[in-house]
Design a protein around this motif. Structure first.
Motif, PDB file in Angstrom:
ATOM      1  N   TYR A 114       0.453  -1.332  -0.184  1.00 11.07           N
ATOM      2  CA  TYR A 114      -0.247  -0.505   0.293  1.00 11.07           C
ATOM      3  C   TYR A 114       0.853   1.543   0.401  1.00 11.07           C
ATOM      4  O   TYR A 114       0.636   2.290  -1.406  1.00 11.07           O
TER       5      TYR A 114
ATOM      6  N   LEU B 169       2.386   1.565  -3.427  1.00 12.80           N
ATOM      7  CA  LEU B 169       1.435   2.407  -4.076  1.00 12.80           C
ATOM      8  C   LEU B 169       1.718   3.646  -4.457  1.00 12.80           C
ATOM      9  O   LEU B 169       0.838   4.294  -5.068  1.00 12.80           O
ATOM     10  N   ILE B 170       0.877   4.246  -2.570  1.00  7.70           N
ATOM     11  CA  ILE B 170       0.639   5.924  -2.617  1.00  7.70           C
ATOM     12  C   ILE B 170       2.162   6.061  -2.949  1.00  7.70           C
ATOM     13  O   ILE B 170       2.150   7.794  -3.467  1.00  7.70           O
TER      14      ILE B 170
ATOM     15  N   VAL C 256       1.766   7.203  -7.141  1.00  2.19           N
ATOM     16  CA  VAL C 256       1.281   7.855  -7.178  1.00  2.19           C
ATOM     17  C   VAL C 256       2.254   9.318  -7.220  1.00  2.19           C
ATOM     18  O   VAL C 256       0.918  10.422  -7.812  1.00  2.19           O
TER      19      VAL C 256
ATOM     20  N   MET D 283      -3.223  -0.259  -7.252  1.00  2.14           N
ATOM     21  CA  MET D 283      -3.387   0.382  -6.455  1.00  2.14           C
ATOM     22  C   MET D 283      -5.000  -0.204  -5.082  1.00  2.14           C
ATOM     23  O   MET D 283      -5.386  -0.689  -4.030  1.00  2.14           O
TER      24      MET D 283
ATOM     25  N   PRO E   3      -5.691   7.325  -1.717  1.00  2.00           N
ATOM     26  CA  PRO E   3      -5.607   7.353  -3.121  1.00  2.00           C
ATOM     27  C   PRO E   3      -6.774   7.474  -3.784  1.00  2.00           C
ATOM     28  O   PRO E   3      -6.589   8.193  -4.816  1.00  2.00           O
TER      29      PRO E   3
ATOM     30  N   ILE F 244     -11.739   2.476  -6.680  1.00  2.00           N
ATOM     31  CA  ILE F 244     -11.031   2.824  -5.442  1.00  2.00           C
ATOM     32  C   ILE F 244     -11.453   3.132  -4.254  1.00  2.00           C
ATOM     33  O   ILE F 244     -11.758   1.940  -3.324  1.00  2.00           O
TER      34      ILE F 244
END
Length: 385
Positions: free
Chosen positions: A86, A89-90, A93, A125, A161, A177
């Protein structure tokens, strides 16, 4: 607990035993849908493997192997990877938003250009979010899941996200999401009072958000959804052509390779967002219903698998993966039928696209891992507060 070899110490970790515990019905249904997608991409290209059908089939073959490999991975590894994945992936982004690595395609800056490869973090995500939420709920009580101040943590996991992806702007991915996160909170036992209050809040927020929070082209899509005939050659073109394709198939369809909307290229994005319309045109109501029945069977089997897990993490994570798969089907189906705005959500395994296919296959790798290791119980960890 059964007396199968899987439940006896020393036997349950054997590869041959694990392979027998994979749900091959689910695997076969995934292959069927990917095969239909390949056939439709071949038809759309005028009876040619290039530029879509061959790549679609090769990707699926490689990702099918990966999915079966992930099915053998012990849940403790999924559990341990949840928060780090997590976080990574943040970070990816954020790199898109604040560094030159961000790449714009289709009007949205939602790709990370690493030189040798381009990645769309928003797709992955959804996986990272489900795993992180499942780990959080695994470590907390049913009362915390139902209603407590601690729910600010999963809400924040969803909100961060959602905001970052919506800002790209990638409204379709942001919506999936948000809905996936909401589905996980619901499956974890969120109080009905909170759900009702949230629904009221969404209804109140949507109109001002549409008018003042969206980009102009996004707002036009929403308004066009309400009245596509107001701009038939502009913003309403996609929905109108999709409806024509859906309706012209009738009961049995025009026949394979004979869809005028797709073959004559009236139907936009016929290999991705609107491929379901092509299925309806060429195979009619019967073909569309059969395809949707396959999707429904996958969802029901996956939910059954999640209910068998002895681990709360396994139940929540596999049910969450099933939820985002179901949302893909629901949103794309509603979109091509004119029941929802066009937001660029593909039909899973049917539409052409590597990132979405990889996301789905990794997700089902986790679902099958839950099936194989359904008797495993993970320790309760403190995790986040």
């Amino acid at each position: 607990m059964t007396s199968s070899a899987l439940t006896r110490p020393g036997e349950r970790e054997r590869l041959s035993v694990k392979l027998t515990q994979i749900d091959w019905r689910l695997t076969a249904l995934l292959c069927v849908i990917a095969g239909i997608g390949t056939a439709m991409l071949y038809s759309i290209a005028g009876g040619h493997w290039d530029p879509w059908a061959a790549k679609h089939l090769i990707r699926f073959g490689a990702l099918l192997t990966m999915m079966l490999g992930l099915a053998l991975v012990h849940p403790k590894w999924w559990f341990g990877a949840a928060y780090p994945l997590y976080g990574v992936l943040i970070l990816m982004v954020l790199l898109i938003e604040f560094t030159p690595l961000g790449y714009t395609a289709g009007g949205a800056k939602n790709w990370l250009n690493l030189g040798f490869i381009r990645i769309q973090p928003a797709e992955f995500m959804k996986l990272g979010l489900v795993l992180a939420l499942a780990r959080w709920y695994h470590s907390h009580s049913a009362q915390d899941a139902r209603w407590s101040w601690k729910l600010v943590f999963p809400a924040g996991m969803i909100g961060l996200p959602f905001i970052l992806v919506a800002k790209q702007p990638d409204l379709g991915s942001a919506m999936v999401i948000g809905l996936t996160g909401a589905a996980v909170m619901f499956l974890a036992g969120l109080s009905w009072r909170v759900i009702a209050a949230g629904a009221v809040a969404v209804v109140a927020i949507v109109p001002p958000f549409v008018m003042f929070g969206m980009h102009e082209y996004q707002r036009n899509r929403v308004l066009t959804f309400l009245s596509p005939e107001s701009d038939p050659s502009g913003t309403g073109y996609n929905i109108i052509q999709s409806k024509i394709a859906l309706g012209s198939g009738g009961l049995l369809g025009r026949g394979y390779g004979l869809g005028s909307q797709s073959q004559l290229e009236f139907l936009p994005e016929r290999q991705t967002d609107f491929i379901f319309s092509t299925v309806s045109e060429e195979f009619g109501f019967v073909g569309s219903f059969t395809l949707l029945a396959c999707y429904l069977a996958i969802i029901l089997i996956a939910l059954r698998i999640s209910s068998l897990s002895h681990s709360h993490f396994g139940r929540i994570s596999s049910a969450g993966m099933t939820a985002f798969f179901a949302l893909f089907v629901l949103v794309n189906g509603a979109m091509v039928m004119g029941l929802a705005p066009v937001v660029g959500v593909p039909m899973p395994l049917l539409s052409y696209g590597g990132s979405s296919m990889m996301t789905v296959m990794i997700g089902f790798g986790l679902v099958l891992s839950t099936r194989v290791h359904r008797y495993v119980e993970l320790p309760k960890g403190n995790g986040l507060i």
